[in-house]
Motif scaffolding. Structure first.
Motif, PDB file in Angstrom:
ATOM      1  N   ARG A   5     -13.071   5.940  -2.778  1.00  0.00           N
ATOM      2  CA  ARG A   5     -13.877   4.766  -2.402  1.00  0.00           C
ATOM      3  C   ARG A   5     -13.506   3.669  -3.382  1.00  0.00           C
ATOM      4  N   GLY A  60     -20.508   4.386 -15.829  1.00  0.00           N
ATOM      5  CA  GLY A  60     -19.860   4.137 -14.540  1.00  0.00           C
ATOM      6  C   GLY A  60     -18.849   3.010 -14.625  1.00  0.00           C
ATOM      7  N   GLY A  93     -13.746   1.156  -6.461  1.00  0.00           N
ATOM      8  CA  GLY A  93     -14.292   1.334  -7.805  1.00  0.00           C
ATOM      9  C   GLY A  93     -15.361   0.302  -8.098  1.00  0.00           C
ATOM     10  N   ASP A  94     -16.279   0.695  -8.921  1.00  0.00           N
ATOM     11  CA  ASP A  94     -17.351  -0.196  -9.351  1.00  0.00           C
ATOM     12  C   ASP A  94     -17.312  -0.183 -10.874  1.00  0.00           C
ATOM     13  N   PRO A  95     -17.043  -1.265 -11.557  1.00  0.00           N
ATOM     14  CA  PRO A  95     -17.149  -2.675 -11.175  1.00  0.00           C
ATOM     15  C   PRO A  95     -15.829  -3.384 -10.865  1.00  0.00           C
ATOM     16  N   GLU A  96     -14.710  -2.660 -10.650  1.00  0.00           N
ATOM     17  CA  GLU A  96     -13.452  -3.368 -10.365  1.00  0.00           C
ATOM     18  C   GLU A  96     -13.532  -4.168  -9.062  1.00  0.00           C
ATOM     19  N   LYS A 100     -14.791   1.506 -19.426  1.00  0.00           N
ATOM     20  CA  LYS A 100     -15.689   2.620 -19.108  1.00  0.00           C
ATOM     21  C   LYS A 100     -16.747   2.892 -20.175  1.00  0.00           C
ATOM     22  N   TYR A 139      -8.455   5.317  -4.483  1.00  0.00           N
ATOM     23  CA  TYR A 139      -8.574   4.651  -5.792  1.00  0.00           C
ATOM     24  C   TYR A 139      -7.692   5.450  -6.749  1.00  0.00           C
ATOM     25  N   ASN A 187     -10.247   8.530  -6.826  1.00  0.00           N
ATOM     26  CA  ASN A 187     -11.551   8.416  -6.192  1.00  0.00           C
ATOM     27  C   ASN A 187     -11.279   8.054  -4.747  1.00  0.00           C
ATOM     28  N   ASP A 190     -10.730  -1.590 -15.823  1.00  0.00           N
ATOM     29  CA  ASP A 190     -12.155  -1.284 -15.961  1.00  0.00           C
ATOM     30  C   ASP A 190     -12.439  -0.945 -17.422  1.00  0.00           C
TER      31      ASP A 190
HETATM   32  N1  GLY Z   1     -15.002   2.061 -12.176  1.00  0.00           N
HETATM   33  C1  GLY Z   1     -14.950   3.459 -12.123  1.00  0.00           C
HETATM   34  C2  GLY Z   1     -15.356   4.034 -10.834  1.00  0.00           C
HETATM   35  O1  GLY Z   1     -15.704   3.350  -9.913  1.00  0.00           O
HETATM   36  O2  GLY Z   1     -15.323   5.236 -10.729  1.00  0.00           O
END
Ligand code: GLY
Ligand code: AMP
Length: 429
Positions: A281, A220, A283-286, A208, A263, A279, A206
């Motif tokens: 849940r 994010g 990951g966003d944007p992975e 950041k 995560y 985390n 990712d």
């Molecule tokens: N890509 C970082 C996150 O989802 O926390």
């Protein structure tokens, strides 16, 4: 299977698209979704953190499975409310979600599980913060102890700035975790767990910071790619053995089994793999890049995790291609994103070979056109036979998107493409 997906970001759009590819999934719904998700499946105007509203919706739909996308509903106990009402849920309980919601809790669990992570101190006063900063030295790492959407962490060599961040967290009645700086590249590994058994997805990286060359503030996440050719052999198995399985076993021992996605945010340091954060849940944007490569039907996988049936799932099936996604963010992101700007070019981008566009902060404007409705607006995904080809496709798609003042990084995956990502050499790995 009828599945309800909670959330409204690019991650949820990627999940919805992957579920639609699963032949055992008959119907997908989302709440609240976004303009792009609404183009693919029915959406419902229910806030994902509203436990009562979500439970009623799941009942009306007769959902066989509810997939919780973001951390906020998990931390708010939405998965517990759904389970109490008899629904099958993919996503951890509120108690297990504390792994993300509290950095000091995560440190405790890692300590108990013997998981390698940065040495850290929880601090509640200026004096404690000063002592911790001086113990670890620069670069300083100061983390808000609560949920902060990826923006609560300051990494700086400026002691005054580090202290100012700690003070602002104290002023908001919070506490901070101050920790040693981890050198080396970062990797995100998502591990699907049913509370006992677990199976990894593929590692992704990712980006950041907002600007090219990792300049500017944390966001994010501005883009991601997978696979990572520069990883040492056996990396995923090492993380499973040293991080994921011990944490899942420890969470079960503590009476708060973890089911959902763990995560693992990792740094490959000169002293070996270290956990930066967990985390609870995707990951966003992975996720937008990772799920673009997943061949295993996602609905079945998430259902198996939600029902404690992962024992037989040893590994997942992946497309051999590379995937890159580039986030298009609104002007002013991350501090004060400008909403309401017209977004065009999505269809032209999606018409390109190997390109798909996933929506995040989008809505339908007053005149029926697409408008920006959040900080991260879209993620453009490119799939290709090499990292270079995937990058080229993703950026060809980004070129088609028009949004006044929008920002994107031009270097997602670039250093990896050039063979410039290296794991620092170390003595005692
Ligand atoms: N890509 C970082 C996150 O989802 O926390
Ligand atoms: P987190 O919210 O804990 O993921 O932190 C956000 C970002 O801050 C991470 O992705 C890293 O880039 C950076 N970061 C966090 N902790 C450390 C650390 N101990 N050493 C170096 N960088 C860090």
């Amino acid at each position: 299977m009828k599945i309800l997906v909670l959330g409204s970001g690019g991650r949820e759009h990627a999940i919805v698209r992957a579920l639609l590819r699963d032949p055992s999934v008959r119907e997908v719904h989302a709440a609240p979704g976004n303009a792009g998700i609404a183009g693919d499946v029915p959406v419902h105007a229910v806030d994902a953190t509203d436990a009562t509203g979500v439970t009623e919706l799941a009942g009306e739909l007769g959902a066989d499975l509810v997939v919780v996308g973001p951390e906020a509903p998990l931390a708010a106990g939405v998965s517990d409310a759904l389970r109490e009402a008899g629904f099958t849920v993919f996503g951890p309980s509120r108690a297990a979600a504390t792994l993300e919601a509290s950095k000091s809790f995560a440190k405790d669990v890692m300590d108990q599980a013997g998981v390698p992570t940065a040495a850290a101190h929880a601090c509640a006063t200026r004096a404690e913060a000063e002592a911790a900063l001086d113990e670890f030295g620069a670069p300083y790492v100061v983390k808000d102890d609560g949920l902060a959407a990826g923006k609560g962490v300051v990494v700086t060599s400026d002691r005054a700035e580090a202290l100012a961040h700690a003070e602002s967290c104290f002023a908001a009645n919070g506490t901070v975790v101050i920790e040693e700086f981890l050198d080396g590249p970062e990797v995100s590994l998502f591990v699907i767990s049913d509370g006992t058994n677990c199976v990894p997805l593929v590692p992704a990286q990712d980006f950041k910071r907002i600007a090219d060359g990792d300049a500017g503030p944390n966001t994010g996440g501005m883009g991601a790619y997978t696979p990572l050719d520069w990883l040492p052999e056996g990396f995923t198995e090492e993380v499973m053995a040293e991080v994921a399985r011990p944490v899942i076993a420890t969470m079960a021992d503590r009476g708060t089994p973890f089911s959902g996605v763990l995560y693992c945010g990792l740094a490959l340091t000169s002293r070996g793999v270290r956990v930066i954060e967990f985390n609870v849940r995707f990951g966003d944007p992975e996720t937008q890049a990772v799920l673009a490569r997943l061949r295993t039907p996602l609905g079945r996988l998430l259902m198996d995790a939600a029902t404690g049936c992962l024992a037989g799932v040893r590994s997942l099936d992946w497309r051999p291609e590379y995937a890159v996604d580039v986030v298009v963010a609104a002007e002013g992101y991350p501090d004060s994103p400008r909403k309401g700007g017209a977004v065009t070019g999505v269809e032209e981008a999606e018409a390109l070979e190997g390109v798909s566009v996933l929506h995040a902060g989008t809505a339908t404007g007053p005149d029926g056109g697409l408008v920006a409705a959040g900080g991260r607006v879209l993620a453009v995904v490119g799939l290709g036979e090499s990292l270079a080809a995937a990058r080229e496709r993703a950026y060809a798609g980004v070129e088609r998107i028009r949004l006044e003042g929008s920002q994107h990084r031009t270097d997602i995956g670039l250093r990896a493409e050039r063979g410039q990502v290296t794991v620092p050499a170390g003595e005692a790995r």
